[in-house]
Design an enzyme around this catalytic site. Structure first.
Site, PDB file in Angstrom:
ATOM      1  N   GLY A  27      36.780  32.338  44.739  1.00 64.86           N
ATOM      2  CA  GLY A  27      38.155  32.261  44.510  1.00 64.86           C
ATOM      3  C   GLY A  27      38.981  31.303  45.219  1.00 64.86           C
ATOM      4  N   CYS A  28      39.410  31.403  46.567  1.00 66.34           N
ATOM      5  CA  CYS A  28      40.084  30.492  47.054  1.00 66.34           C
ATOM      6  C   CYS A  28      39.391  29.312  47.566  1.00 66.34           C
ATOM      7  CB  CYS A  28      41.098  31.094  48.133  1.00 66.34           C
ATOM      8  SG  CYS A  28      42.302  32.351  47.500  1.00 66.34           S
ATOM      9  N   VAL A  29      38.127  29.582  47.979  1.00 68.34           N
ATOM     10  CA  VAL A  29      37.244  28.341  48.462  1.00 68.34           C
ATOM     11  C   VAL A  29      37.268  27.373  47.402  1.00 68.34           C
ATOM     12  CG1 VAL A  29      34.927  27.687  49.284  1.00 68.34           C
ATOM     13  CG2 VAL A  29      36.299  29.590  50.234  1.00 68.34           C
TER      14      VAL A  29
END
Length: 220
Positions: free
Chosen positions: A160-162
């Protein structure tokens, strides 16, 4: 020195021969100066009862060594955390998919960076309300002002955010180096699949020991 990239394939099902045949997975040359971005290692993502699970606790433990290494070498260090306003005025489509994100407020314990990785003076804390630490923030100019060429990335979640931040780092002209064992996800399948995909298209991906050795060799 750039060690040949060992693209992680564990947990990736199916025929992946097309990637090499079509020219994906070309090694990304690392270049000094280096910087470090630690994505969303906050209490809520460390807790499997909130947003955590999987291998996130192990990734936090590994990142302690990476953060100490970055500080010892004077690298620019940035951290990110998801923060929404108290009145939900900045609620967005991300919250439609994951409504619980709106519980992450400025003073919420779940939104606080874990004590083991607490920012030091001079380290930039990015407050964001979307997956990428770059979208709508001042992170890219902050890194550029400090001359960063290769950005080491740790954090959660890998899928996701990575991943979103790695893609935006690449699009912003930085060379992402994803430190594989310093990234975690609530499920191992998505973690491994996204490490594989980032290594094929967007970033260098390597374990902590290799990341330290390769960046040290280029800093001499």
């Amino acid at each position: 020195m750039n060690t040949p990239q060992q693209i992680p394939t564990e947990g990736v099902a199916g025929d992946i021969s097309a990637y090499a045949r079509q020219g994906f997975g070309t090694p990304l040359p690392l270049k000094a100066p280096f910087g470090l971005l630690i994505i969303d290692f906050v209490n809520g993502f460390a807790d499997p009862a909130v947003f955590g699970g999987g291998n996130i606790p192990q990734a936090i433990e590994q990142t302690r060594e990476l953060l100490a290494h970055a500080r010892a070498r004077g690298w620019p260090v940035a951290h990110s955390r998801i923060v929404f306003s108290d009145d939900d005025a900045d609620s967005n489509v991300f919250c439609l998919k994951v409504p619980g994100m709106l519980t992450l407020k400025e003073d919420s314990p779940a939104s606080a960076i874990v004590a083991e990785l607490a920012p030091a003076a001079g380290e930039y804390v990015v407050r964001k309300s979307t997956p990428s630490a770059f979208f709508g923030t001042m992170l890219a100019p902050w890194l550029a002002q400090r001359g960063v060429q290769t950005l080491l990335v740790a954090g959660c979640v890998t899928s996701g955010c990575v991943r979103a931040s790695v893609v935006d780092a690449m699009q912003s002209g930085f060379r992402p180096l994803v430190v594989a064992d310093c990234c975690g996800d609530r499920a191992i399948g998505p973690h491994e699949a996204n490490l594989f995909d980032m290594a094929q298209k967007y970033a260098a991906v390597m374990p902590l020991a290799q990341a330290i050795a390769d960046t040290d060799a280029l800093s001499r």
